[in-house]
Enzyme design. Structure first.
Site, mmCIF file in Angstrom:
data_model
loop_
_atom_site.group_PDB
_atom_site.id
_atom_site.type_symbol
_atom_site.label_atom_id
_atom_site.label_comp_id
_atom_site.label_asym_id
_atom_site.label_seq_id
_atom_site.Cartn_x
_atom_site.Cartn_y
_atom_site.Cartn_z
ATOM 1 N N ARG A 1 0.862 -1.183 0.000
ATOM 2 C CA ARG A 1 0.000 0.000 0.000
ATOM 3 C C ARG A 1 0.898 1.233 0.000
ATOM 4 N NH1 ARG A 1 -2.001 3.852 3.566
ATOM 5 N NH2 ARG A 1 -4.235 4.342 3.425
ATOM 6 N N SER B 1 -12.503 -3.682 1.885
ATOM 7 C CA SER B 1 -12.702 -2.814 3.038
ATOM 8 C C SER B 1 -14.194 -2.587 3.238
ATOM 9 C CB SER B 1 -12.006 -1.459 2.830
ATOM 10 O OG SER B 1 -10.611 -1.601 2.937
ATOM 11 N N LYS C 1 -4.133 6.950 8.676
ATOM 12 C CA LYS C 1 -5.381 7.338 8.020
ATOM 13 C C LYS C 1 -6.339 7.936 9.038
ATOM 14 C CE LYS C 1 -9.136 5.527 5.156
ATOM 15 N NZ LYS C 1 -9.681 4.351 4.455
#
Length: 206
Positions: free
Chosen positions: A35, A104, A134
């Protein structure tokens, strides 16, 4: 699928990324997710290929976050999709039946139901806690896992501010995988951090 799920940070230094990931894999990681939210395509290709070669050595799956095309190009082991990414059904059709497709689902059980019906391999819930990586506009309740465990016949992943301490009640409620970035990559000893996460699952078997 069960154990610790390692997710990479937005590091442009590929050598440093590989060194830290190697240390984590040595300690016992179930899956690795590449990621990097700010990388341009050439860097994504470079890092994705390097991580795939590393994961092949350790016989661990490499999942690509967001970029289905990169997963296809590299022949990675799967893809992880967010709420605005390619649909699970599209990814499953493109990757075939044997690859991993993660989804997700944030704090929404209906998203998990939909993902399961569309062919997901696992569903991820979060964030549960404040994250250094995040900023979530919502907070997922740990109690959601109890209902998900009853309804969803897929591995359940938890993410969002995970530490070995605050992940423990989530594992007790049925989480199959704990995903984290900072808790390992920013740790003084990444391997030690991974072992602490793995211990959560060992104790659940006792």
């Amino acid at each position: 699928m069960r154990g610790f799920y390692l997710v990479t940070p937005n590091w442009d230094d590929t050598d440093h990324l590989i060194a830290c990931t190697t240390e984590a894999l040595d300690a016992g990681v179930a899956l690795v997710q590449y990621r990097h939210k700010t990388a341009e395509r050439p860097l994504r290709m470079e890092q994705g290929a390097a991580l795939l070669a590393l994961c092949r050595r350790y016989r661990r799956p490499l999942i690509i976050n967001d970029h289905l095309s990169l997963a296809l190009t590299l022949d990675a082991d799967g893809v992880h999709l967010g709420g605005t990414d390619a649909q699970v059904a599209e990814a499953r059709a493109a990757l075939g039946p044997d690859k991993i497709v993660g989804a997700s689902c944030y704090g929404e059980l209906q998203l998990a139901r939909d993902a399961q019906a569309a062919g997901a391999s696992y569903v991820a819930f979060g964030g549960f806690y404040p994250s250094k990586v995040k900023q979530y506009s919502f907070r997922t309740s740990p109690e959601l896992l109890l209902q998900a465990r009853r309804e969803i016949a897929l591995p359940l992943v938890v993410i969002g501010g995970m530490t070995p301490t605050n992940a423990a009640p989530l594992v007790e409620r049925g989480a199959d995988l704990v995903a984290a970035i900072s808790a390992v990559y920013m740790a003084p000893r990444p391997a030690a951090a991974v072992r602490e996460f793995d211990a959560l699952f060992a104790s659940r078997n006792e």
